[in-house]
Design an enzyme around this catalytic site. Structure first.
Site, PDB file in Angstrom:
ATOM      1  N   TYR A  69       0.712  -1.234   0.034  1.00 42.64           N
ATOM      2  CA  TYR A  69      -0.002  -0.064   0.023  1.00 42.64           C
ATOM      3  C   TYR A  69       1.048   1.294  -0.054  1.00 42.64           C
ATOM      4  O   TYR A  69       1.906   1.296   0.776  1.00 42.64           O
ATOM      5  CB  TYR A  69      -0.971  -0.056   1.269  1.00 42.64           C
ATOM      6  CG  TYR A  69      -1.736   1.440   1.188  1.00 42.64           C
ATOM      7  CD1 TYR A  69      -2.883   1.306   0.445  1.00 42.64           C
ATOM      8  CD2 TYR A  69      -1.375   2.332   1.994  1.00 42.64           C
ATOM      9  CE1 TYR A  69      -3.654   2.515   0.229  1.00 42.64           C
ATOM     10  CE2 TYR A  69      -2.377   3.672   1.843  1.00 42.64           C
ATOM     11  CZ  TYR A  69      -3.252   3.724   1.079  1.00 42.64           C
ATOM     12  OH  TYR A  69      -4.146   4.745   0.917  1.00 42.64           O
ATOM     13  N   GLN A 129     -12.049  11.166   8.303  1.00 43.02           N
ATOM     14  CA  GLN A 129     -12.708  10.558   7.252  1.00 43.02           C
ATOM     15  C   GLN A 129     -14.327  10.998   7.739  1.00 43.02           C
ATOM     16  O   GLN A 129     -14.564  11.386   8.928  1.00 43.02           O
ATOM     17  CB  GLN A 129     -12.721   9.229   6.897  1.00 43.02           C
ATOM     18  CG  GLN A 129     -12.419   8.887   5.348  1.00 43.02           C
ATOM     19  CD  GLN A 129     -12.121   7.543   5.103  1.00 43.02           C
ATOM     20  OE1 GLN A 129     -12.240   6.422   5.833  1.00 43.02           O
ATOM     21  NE2 GLN A 129     -11.827   7.074   3.812  1.00 43.02           N
ATOM     22  N   ASP A 139     -12.595  10.569  -3.078  1.00 40.77           N
ATOM     23  CA  ASP A 139     -10.957  11.021  -3.602  1.00 40.77           C
ATOM     24  C   ASP A 139     -11.107  12.012  -4.824  1.00 40.77           C
ATOM     25  O   ASP A 139     -10.632  12.997  -5.000  1.00 40.77           O
ATOM     26  CB  ASP A 139     -10.118   9.880  -3.901  1.00 40.77           C
ATOM     27  CG  ASP A 139     -10.122   8.998  -2.566  1.00 40.77           C
ATOM     28  OD1 ASP A 139     -11.077   9.057  -1.641  1.00 40.77           O
ATOM     29  OD2 ASP A 139      -9.232   8.304  -2.465  1.00 40.77           O
ATOM     30  N   GLU A 165     -16.385  -2.757  -5.070  1.00 40.09           N
ATOM     31  CA  GLU A 165     -16.122  -1.494  -4.102  1.00 40.09           C
ATOM     32  C   GLU A 165     -17.242  -0.674  -4.834  1.00 40.09           C
ATOM     33  O   GLU A 165     -17.842  -0.100  -4.051  1.00 40.09           O
ATOM     34  CB  GLU A 165     -14.840  -1.058  -4.633  1.00 40.09           C
ATOM     35  CG  GLU A 165     -14.252   0.164  -4.126  1.00 40.09           C
ATOM     36  CD  GLU A 165     -12.940   0.655  -4.305  1.00 40.09           C
ATOM     37  OE1 GLU A 165     -12.406  -0.036  -5.322  1.00 40.09           O
ATOM     38  OE2 GLU A 165     -12.501   1.398  -3.684  1.00 40.09           O
TER      39      GLU A 165
HETATM   40  C1  DGY Z   1      -6.551   5.452  -1.538  1.00 41.17           C
HETATM   41  O1  DGY Z   1      -5.512   4.924  -0.944  1.00 41.17           O
HETATM   42  O2  DGY Z   1      -6.973   5.338  -2.579  1.00 41.17           O
HETATM   43  C2  DGY Z   1      -7.673   5.870  -0.481  1.00 41.17           C
HETATM   44  O3  DGY Z   1      -8.802   6.285  -1.058  1.00 41.17           O
HETATM   45  C3  DGY Z   1      -7.197   6.857   0.463  1.00 41.17           C
HETATM   46  O4  DGY Z   1      -7.892   6.694   1.593  1.00 41.17           O
END
Ligand code: DGY
Length: 427
Positions: free
Chosen positions: A81, A101, A162, A392
């Site tokens: 990540y 958030q 986002d 998702e």
């Molecule tokens: C991401 O890493 O895309 C997330 O949405 C950040 O929270």
């Protein structure tokens, strides 16, 4: 009943349980995310109430001294990540991100509490209550420093939406010259055409760098961050959560809190009118640095009902938009107006449907007496899961699944709401 889908949804939530907390999905999001955990708790509550409460309790282990509850709690390092804890540079334990958030926790806890043997969970609610107060106070202090009654954000990730078109204009002011070279990981996990563009990512990191360089000092962040946009989603969700927190304060006999929360609610009821865009007939974001309106209609405008403010003529205009959205995007509710030039039916928050947003919109519609419309959203959501599975998000035009698969909050929304009989499960 949908026994197979119910069983699959539970299996997903169990697979994504890493021991006291639930990740959104393997690979793409391998840590504990704030509003993901809260929504997951609603699904978990349908089969394990104790574990559902634990999901919220572990989230609060990441709470900062100033009250902020971070959007990610990094419990173990996962190099798959990016950006991980070192990029955020917050000196806290457990390591976390530096932004919050959407605060759906109070609303979720109220639903859990109402579906629980109250005496068994009263102590746990008592312990969580001051932590939630502290968090909401942080929002009202550092995301509304001028007492406008609207909640601003310093980072698109804080809104949970986002790459919404709402941020483009304000993001253009973000300096990206100082960011270090980096490698994205998200596009290795899912189709890049479903993820934000490279230029947006640079700006997301530019904002992290800016705030990290001032040590995440909440006062300075609020006053100096180049990105400071009043967000319809955060404002509506916090207003709703404050109403649920007030209800909790009364239940628990927390008399001192009642006056403070009531003040937040009246300020927000006044403040939200600043976000009403009469030209468009919708609530839209406001760039608090430039003072400019942001003329994009997104699904967050329909959270007005959830916040208890979308009534009368305004409500009628919102309903007209919803009907118009459906003519172009039959599996809606799409995250962006399908008539908007930036609409992209599969790219994250530029078009796809999100079950958690559908859920909040439908709850609000039910509460405001628009059961038919709310039920239509629920049926759409059910259909999406039946066709595509627990993705998702979903394309509102074709119904295909987008982004990550085996997604916790989609499984949770199925169990708690979209499955036949789901509403009863937590009510
Ligand atoms: C991401 O890493 O895309 C997330 O949405 C950040 O929270």
């Amino acid at each position: 009943m949908q026994p197979d889908l119910d069983a699959s949804a539970k299996a997903i939530l169990r697979q994504n349980d890493l021991g006291g907390y639930t990740i959104p999905t393997k690979g793409l999001y391998p840590y504990q995310w704030n509003w993901d955990s809260a929504f997951s708790a609603l699904g978990i509550a349908t089969y394990d109430m104790n574990r559902a409460w634990q999901e919220i309790e572990t989230l609060f282990e990441g709470q900062w001294i100033d009250g902020m509850v971070p959007h990610i709690v990094f419990r173990k390092n996962d190099p798959d990540y990016f950006p991980g804890p070192t990029v955020w540079g917050a000196s806290v334990s457990p390591p976390t991100s530096g932004i919050s958030q959407p605060p759906v926790v109070a609303t979720v806890l109220r639903a859990l509490w109402e579906g629980t043997d109250r005496s068994a969970y009263r102590q746990r609610l008592h312990r969580l209550f001051p932590k939630i107060m502290h968090w909401h106070r942080w929002f009202h202090t550092y995301r509304d420093p001028d007492d406008l009654g609207v909640i601003a954000t310093v980072h698109p990730w804080e809104t949970g939406r986002d790459n919404s078109a709402e941020w483009d204009q304000a993001l253009a002011a973000v300096d990206v010259s100082g960011i270090e070279a980096y490698e994205r990981r998200d596009t290795g996990h899912v189709d890049p055409s479903m993820r934000p563009h490279a230029i947006e990512y640079d700006r997301y990191l530019g904002l992290v760098k800016f705030c990290r360089d001032i040590n995440w000092d909440p006062e300075k962040v609020a006053r100096e961050c180049p990105f400071f946009v009043a967000d319809v989603g955060l404002t509506m969700i916090l207003l709703r959560a404050d109403r649920d927190l007030l209800w909790m304060a009364v239940e628990l006999g927390e008399h001192d809190a009642v006056a403070e929360i009531s003040g937040w609610i009246s300020a927000a009821e006044q403040g939200v009118t600043r976000l009403w865009n009469d030209d468009l007939g919708a609530y839209t974001a406001l760039d608090l640095r430039s003072g400019q309106r942001i003329d994009h209609i997104t699904s967050s405008t329909f959270l007005a009902w959830y916040a208890g403010v979308g009534n009368g003529e305004k409500g009628d205009r919102l309903l007209d938009h919803l009907e118009r959205f459906w003519t172009r995007a039959p599996y809606g509710v799409p995250s962006l107006d399908p008539d908007d030039a930036r609409f992209d039916s599969i790219r994250y928050w530029l078009g796809p449907v999100w079950l958690v947003v559908n859920y909040m919109i439908a709850c609000g519609l039910f509460e405001q007496g628009q059961q038919d419309v709310g039920e239509r959203i629920r049926m759409n959501s059910r259909e999406l899961v039946k066709r595509a599975g627990f993705y998702e998000s979903f394309c509102p035009v074709t119904g295909k699944g987008c982004g990550g698969g085996d997604f916790s909050w989609s499984a949770a929304m199925w169990l708690a709401w979209a499955t036949p009989g789901g509403l009863k499960a937590v009510a």
